[in-house]
Write a protein that holds these residues in place. Structure first.
Motif, mmCIF file in Angstrom:
data_model
loop_
_atom_site.group_PDB
_atom_site.id
_atom_site.type_symbol
_atom_site.label_atom_id
_atom_site.label_comp_id
_atom_site.label_asym_id
_atom_site.label_seq_id
_atom_site.Cartn_x
_atom_site.Cartn_y
_atom_site.Cartn_z
ATOM 1 N N MET A 41 69.194 1.960 26.461
ATOM 2 C CA MET A 41 68.462 0.965 25.663
ATOM 3 C C MET A 41 68.009 1.569 24.338
ATOM 4 O O MET A 41 68.087 0.918 23.293
ATOM 5 N N VAL A 46 69.078 1.771 18.503
ATOM 6 C CA VAL A 46 69.191 2.405 17.178
ATOM 7 C C VAL A 46 70.524 2.028 16.523
ATOM 8 O O VAL A 46 70.573 1.670 15.336
ATOM 9 N N LEU A 48 72.339 -0.626 17.149
ATOM 10 C CA LEU A 48 72.330 -2.067 16.851
ATOM 11 C C LEU A 48 71.596 -2.374 15.545
ATOM 12 O O LEU A 48 71.971 -3.300 14.822
ATOM 13 N N HIS A 97 73.243 -4.271 26.047
ATOM 14 C CA HIS A 97 71.817 -4.025 25.804
ATOM 15 C C HIS A 97 70.986 -5.229 26.278
ATOM 16 O O HIS A 97 70.025 -5.076 27.034
ATOM 17 N N GLY A 98 71.381 -6.425 25.835
ATOM 18 C CA GLY A 98 70.649 -7.633 26.232
ATOM 19 C C GLY A 98 70.730 -7.858 27.737
ATOM 20 O O GLY A 98 69.746 -8.197 28.389
ATOM 21 N N VAL A 102 67.612 -7.920 30.378
ATOM 22 C CA VAL A 102 67.291 -9.039 31.282
ATOM 23 C C VAL A 102 67.328 -8.562 32.744
ATOM 24 O O VAL A 102 66.530 -8.993 33.573
ATOM 25 N N ILE A 105 64.030 -7.169 33.429
ATOM 26 C CA ILE A 105 63.016 -8.224 33.581
ATOM 27 C C ILE A 105 63.135 -8.876 34.959
ATOM 28 O O ILE A 105 62.140 -9.130 35.635
HETATM 29 C C1 HEM Z 1 68.050 -4.797 16.384
HETATM 30 C C2 HEM Z 1 68.221 -3.788 17.179
HETATM 31 C C3 HEM Z 1 67.521 -3.650 18.516
HETATM 32 C C4 HEM Z 1 66.657 -2.652 18.873
HETATM 33 C C5 HEM Z 1 66.167 -1.484 18.009
HETATM 34 C C6 HEM Z 1 66.264 -2.881 20.256
HETATM 35 C C7 HEM Z 1 65.451 -2.030 21.000
HETATM 36 C C8 HEM Z 1 65.088 -2.239 22.301
HETATM 37 C C9 HEM Z 1 64.388 -1.289 23.150
HETATM 38 C C10 HEM Z 1 63.945 0.113 22.755
HETATM 39 C C11 HEM Z 1 64.192 -1.897 24.344
HETATM 40 C C12 HEM Z 1 63.509 -1.309 25.592
HETATM 41 C C13 HEM Z 1 62.094 -1.813 25.692
HETATM 42 C C14 HEM Z 1 61.382 -1.278 26.922
HETATM 43 O O1 HEM Z 1 62.026 -0.652 27.772
HETATM 44 O O2 HEM Z 1 60.180 -1.511 27.024
HETATM 45 C C15 HEM Z 1 64.748 -3.217 24.277
HETATM 46 C C16 HEM Z 1 64.700 -4.147 25.279
HETATM 47 C C17 HEM Z 1 65.375 -5.339 25.257
HETATM 48 N N1 HEM Z 1 66.244 -5.794 24.285
HETATM 49 FE FE1 HEM Z 1 66.560 -4.910 22.518
HETATM 50 N N2 HEM Z 1 66.876 -4.025 20.709
HETATM 51 C C18 HEM Z 1 67.662 -4.527 19.684
HETATM 52 C C19 HEM Z 1 68.471 -5.645 19.721
HETATM 53 C C20 HEM Z 1 68.576 -6.504 20.812
HETATM 54 C C21 HEM Z 1 69.503 -7.616 20.914
HETATM 55 C C22 HEM Z 1 70.561 -8.011 19.838
HETATM 56 C C23 HEM Z 1 69.263 -8.217 22.105
HETATM 57 C C24 HEM Z 1 69.939 -9.420 22.727
HETATM 58 C C25 HEM Z 1 71.252 -9.521 22.796
HETATM 59 C C26 HEM Z 1 68.187 -7.493 22.760
HETATM 60 C C27 HEM Z 1 67.650 -7.806 23.989
HETATM 61 C C28 HEM Z 1 66.729 -7.030 24.671
HETATM 62 C C29 HEM Z 1 66.136 -7.385 25.946
HETATM 63 C C30 HEM Z 1 66.402 -8.671 26.740
HETATM 64 C C31 HEM Z 1 65.291 -6.326 26.309
HETATM 65 C C32 HEM Z 1 64.402 -6.212 27.550
HETATM 66 C C33 HEM Z 1 63.010 -6.595 27.142
HETATM 67 C C34 HEM Z 1 61.967 -6.036 28.064
HETATM 68 O O3 HEM Z 1 62.218 -5.041 28.782
HETATM 69 O O4 HEM Z 1 60.843 -6.573 28.037
HETATM 70 N N3 HEM Z 1 67.786 -6.463 21.949
HETATM 71 N N4 HEM Z 1 65.297 -3.414 23.018
#
Ligand code: HEM
Length: 160
Positions: A41, A46, A48, A97-98, A102, A105
């Motif tokens: 993740m 980074v 993305l 990643h998405g 999910v 979650i």
């Molecule tokens: C723009 C660049 C992005 C960065 C830097 C980023 C970063 C992160 C990080 C570090 C996490 C982990 C959070 C945790 O474990 O507490 C996360 C969770 C997540 N990301 Fe991203 N993300 C990006 C783009 C995206 C995109 C494009 C999507 C959808 C396709 C997405 C969907 C999610 C989802 C569903 C989670 C889980 C949320 C949660 O644990 O509460 N992210 N993201």
């Protein structure tokens, strides 16, 4: 006084003791899969940032910006292997990643084993279908479809 940390409206932390004893999990570990998923993740996040913001800048700001986006614009981009690979990596990383986000979650908030299993089955099937269809479209896309109006397709089609 109203504060954003109003206890009455706060969302309980996942698995914070509200789970009935019959739903507690026995914590059978799966090696270091969850650690690798956590690392993925951060690393994919980074990458993305670079992929997505370059994508938005090139499509919506450069040249005529958003007004230039049409079938011919997409066809022109995918005639270049750099953008094919760019969009392919963006598709795979965003979906994995998405999807993994999910999955986390679902594991955190769905208490029953069967609920988790069904939600994750739907998630994995949807993720796989989107990755496969997207990959197929990027590599089988026809920029010059037969009988298409000339003003809708890229300029290079007329010289073919
Ligand atoms: C723009 C660049 C992005 C960065 C830097 C980023 C970063 C992160 C990080 C570090 C996490 C982990 C959070 C945790 O474990 O507490 C996360 C969770 C997540 N990301 Fe991203 N993300 C990006 C783009 C995206 C995109 C494009 C999507 C959808 C396709 C997405 C969907 C999610 C989802 C569903 C989670 C889980 C949320 C949660 O644990 O509460 N992210 N993201």
């Amino acid at each position: 006084m109203t504060t954003s940390t109003n206890e009455a409206h706060a969302l309980e932390a996942p698995r914070s003791g509200r789970i009935a004893p019959k739903y507690t999990r026995n914590g059978s570990g799966r090696g270091n899969f969850e650690m690798l998923a956590w690392l993925f993740m951060r690393v994919s996040g980074v990458i993305l940032v670079v992929l997505i913001f370059t994508h938005l800048f090139v499509n919506l700001v450069v040249g005529d910006g958003i007004h230039a986006v049409d079938f011919g614009f997409v066809a022109g981009k995918w005639a270049n292997p750099v953008w094919q690979v760019w969009d392919l990596v963006m598709l795979w990383l965003a979906m994995l990643h998405g999807g993994n986000g999910v999955r986390t979650i679902i594991n955190d908030y769905a208490d029953k084993k069967a609920t988790r299993m069904w939600l994750k089955t739907v998630l994995y099937v949807a993720t796989a279908v989107i990755i496969l269809l997207g990959t197929l479209v990027i590599f089988t896309f026809d920029p010059c479809p037969a009988n298409a109006p000339a003003d809708l397709i890229p300029d290079f089609c007329s010289s073919l």
